[in-house]
Design a protein around this motif. Structure first.
Motif, PDB file in Angstrom:
ATOM      1  N   THR A  72       0.834  -1.195   0.122  1.00 34.48           N
ATOM      2  CA  THR A  72      -0.014  -0.049   0.117  1.00 34.48           C
ATOM      3  C   THR A  72       0.818   1.306   0.127  1.00 34.48           C
ATOM      4  O   THR A  72       0.543   2.217  -0.723  1.00 34.48           O
ATOM      5  N   GLY A  73       2.064   1.265   0.849  1.00 29.88           N
ATOM      6  CA  GLY A  73       2.975   2.275   0.872  1.00 29.88           C
ATOM      7  C   GLY A  73       3.522   2.460  -0.625  1.00 29.88           C
ATOM      8  O   GLY A  73       3.642   3.720  -0.863  1.00 29.88           O
ATOM      9  N   VAL A  74       3.690   1.514  -1.042  1.00 29.52           N
ATOM     10  CA  VAL A  74       4.512   1.488  -2.642  1.00 29.52           C
ATOM     11  C   VAL A  74       3.445   2.284  -3.569  1.00 29.52           C
ATOM     12  O   VAL A  74       4.166   3.187  -4.360  1.00 29.52           O
ATOM     13  N   PHE A  75       2.279   1.996  -3.464  1.00 27.96           N
ATOM     14  CA  PHE A  75       1.233   2.606  -4.359  1.00 27.96           C
ATOM     15  C   PHE A  75       0.723   3.845  -4.084  1.00 27.96           C
ATOM     16  O   PHE A  75       0.497   4.838  -5.034  1.00 27.96           O
ATOM     17  N   LEU A  76       0.391   4.186  -2.947  1.00 25.15           N
ATOM     18  CA  LEU A  76      -0.226   5.299  -2.556  1.00 25.15           C
ATOM     19  C   LEU A  76       0.557   6.372  -2.592  1.00 25.15           C
ATOM     20  O   LEU A  76       0.282   7.394  -3.228  1.00 25.15           O
ATOM     21  N   ASN A  77       1.758   6.524  -2.324  1.00 27.43           N
ATOM     22  CA  ASN A  77       2.587   7.746  -2.147  1.00 27.43           C
ATOM     23  C   ASN A  77       2.876   8.099  -3.500  1.00 27.43           C
ATOM     24  O   ASN A  77       3.055   9.395  -3.864  1.00 27.43           O
ATOM     25  N   SER A  78       3.215   7.000  -4.325  1.00 25.24           N
ATOM     26  CA  SER A  78       3.633   7.616  -5.714  1.00 25.24           C
ATOM     27  C   SER A  78       2.442   7.938  -6.690  1.00 25.24           C
ATOM     28  O   SER A  78       2.454   8.421  -7.896  1.00 25.24           O
TER      29      SER A  78
END
Length: 441
Positions: free
Chosen positions: A345-351
């Motif tokens: 989720t962190g990989v996709f959310l922030n970018s």
């Protein structure tokens, strides 16, 4: 003719100096931004200041409201005093504001501290991006900005460890005192960070700029033909709504609103929501570390994926995957599985949000690109204010289980809006420079 090894070495040293100093400044920015979310579960459990979920959500929004003010005024202030002085001022401001939070005897003073910190945080990041863009090695601007953006998430990781190490033995105030420490970094920044070449040229200090550029073989920005007037700026904004462009503009703005609602809502409430799902406080803070590690990976991966498959497509797919990941977090799974979900989720959310700016940049005319990206980012900031407030209201109403669902729906909405905008786009989608992807948060 190739550059001499001596000059190339000087260029490398200057770039390393500027990027290194800006990276540290953004690291402290991330620490200050994420520290509230990291200490929030403790504040709620101990009912510090009589804190309730709804007032906690309000406090979270104060910082993002301050960031909105800082981001909107940073350009004007930098034009007057210079980017270097503005960066130093922002570091001083959010450091002192953390001291206000550490000394606070009630919600009002604590909220004032978070608001002032937000102003400093909002002004620092776009200014730091501009600085590294000026001094990035030739042909490495995209990579340099990507590396700078990892500092924000590294600060988020640091915030979780600060909370884990200090809250139980010392107390929550110690975590905010750590956020005052960057005040010691401000003199270092003032002494060693060179002024922006763009600022020097714009102010007519061309001899100073030329000497600095020649010394380190940096590219000297071209002098502009004249400063834009207020009428010029309003005309550029009106251009976003002429003809059928208003539909495309609103789609971008709505996508950005949902994206930043999701980013800052999750950043503020992730530890508390995970605590509500039954995880221990230590595990909830570990999720913050994993989430930000994913953010670092995502920032480095998203640009390459967008270059290959197109920024609009990647943004839509990234938001869909983010929504799925955030929705899954509402289900109590084993800690190991949850860690994997949080990481992805962190990989996709922030970018995903960064890819909105990339899409706007690609689809905008060159003479209106800065206005288009700036306003898309600015409107998105209202989502950043709304996200922390929304999480607090849901928890206060006893609907904490809906917190992740609400944030997931924001991701779905952004996926839909950016997807429709991409399908409607008819302009050339040639690849854009990495310098136009800046300002992700």
């Amino acid at each position: 003719m190739s550059s001499s090894p001596v000059l190339s070495a000087r260029t490398g040293r200057l770039a390393l100096l500027v990027v290194g100093l800006c990276w540290l400044a953004v690291l402290f920015d991330g620490l200050d931004m994420f520290i509230y979310g990291s200490v929030l579960p403790h504040l709620l459990e101990t009912q510090t200041f009589g804190l309730t979920p709804d007032t906690a959500g309000d406090l979270g929004s104060y910082a993002t409201f301050g960031m909105l003010i800082g981001a909107l005024t940073a350009g004007t202030v930098a034009d007057r005093i210079g980017r270097k002085k503005l960066m130093v001022g922002c570091v001083v401001l959010f450091s002192l504001a953390s001291g206000v939070c550490a000394l606070a005897d009630g919600v009002a003073v604590f909220g004032l501290g978070r608001t002032l910190a937000g102003v400093g945080l909002g002004g620092l990041l776009p200014t730091a991006i501009s600085m590294v863009s000026d001094y990035a090695p030739r042909g490495r601007a995209a990579l340099t900005i990507g590396l700078l953006m990892t500092a924000h998430h590294a600060g988020g990781i640091l915030s979780a460890y600060v909370a884990k190490w200090l809250i139980d033995p010392v107390g929550w105030r110690a975590a905010f005192w750590v956020c005052v420490a960057p005040l010691l970094f401000a003199p270092v920044l003032a002494k060693f960070l060179p002024e922006s070449l763009s600022f020097l040229v714009a102010k007519g200090r061309t001899e100073e700029a030329a000497a600095l550029a020649a010394r380190y073989e940096a590219d000297l920005p071209a002098a502009t033909s004249g400063r834009k007037t207020a009428a010029d700026r309003w005309d550029a904004l009106a251009g976003l709504f002429r003809g059928g462009e208003w539909i495309q503009t609103l789609l971008y703005w709505l996508a950005s609103f949902g994206g930043l609602l999701l980013v800052y809502g999750v950043a503020t409430w992730l530890p508390t929501l995970m605590r509500a799902e039954g995880y221990a406080l230590a595990s909830a803070l570990t999720f913050v570390v994993v989430f930000n590690l994913g953010g670092i990976v995502g920032m480095l991966v998203a640009g390459r994926a967008a270059d290959r498959f197109g920024a609009p497509r990647i943004s839509a797919i990234w938001f869909a995957l983010t929504a799925a990941g955030v929705a899954l977090l509402s289900v109590h799974m084993s800690t190991g599985v949850t860690m994997v979900v949080v990481l992805l989720t962190g990989v996709f959310l922030n970018s995903a949000q960064t890819m909105i700016y990339a899409t706007v940049s690609i689809r905008s005319a060159a003479d209106n690109r800065a206005t288009a990206v700036g306003w898309t980012s600015g409107i998105g900031r209202f989502g950043a204010v709304f996200g922390p407030w929304l999480g607090g209201q849901l928890l206060a109403a006893g609907n904490g289980d809906w917190g992740f669902t609400a944030f997931a729906l924001a991701g779905v909405s952004s996926m839909v809006f950016i997807g429709i905008a991409a399908l409607r786009g008819t302009r050339s989608t040639s690849r854009t420079s990495g310098q136009e992807l800046a300002g992700a948060h």
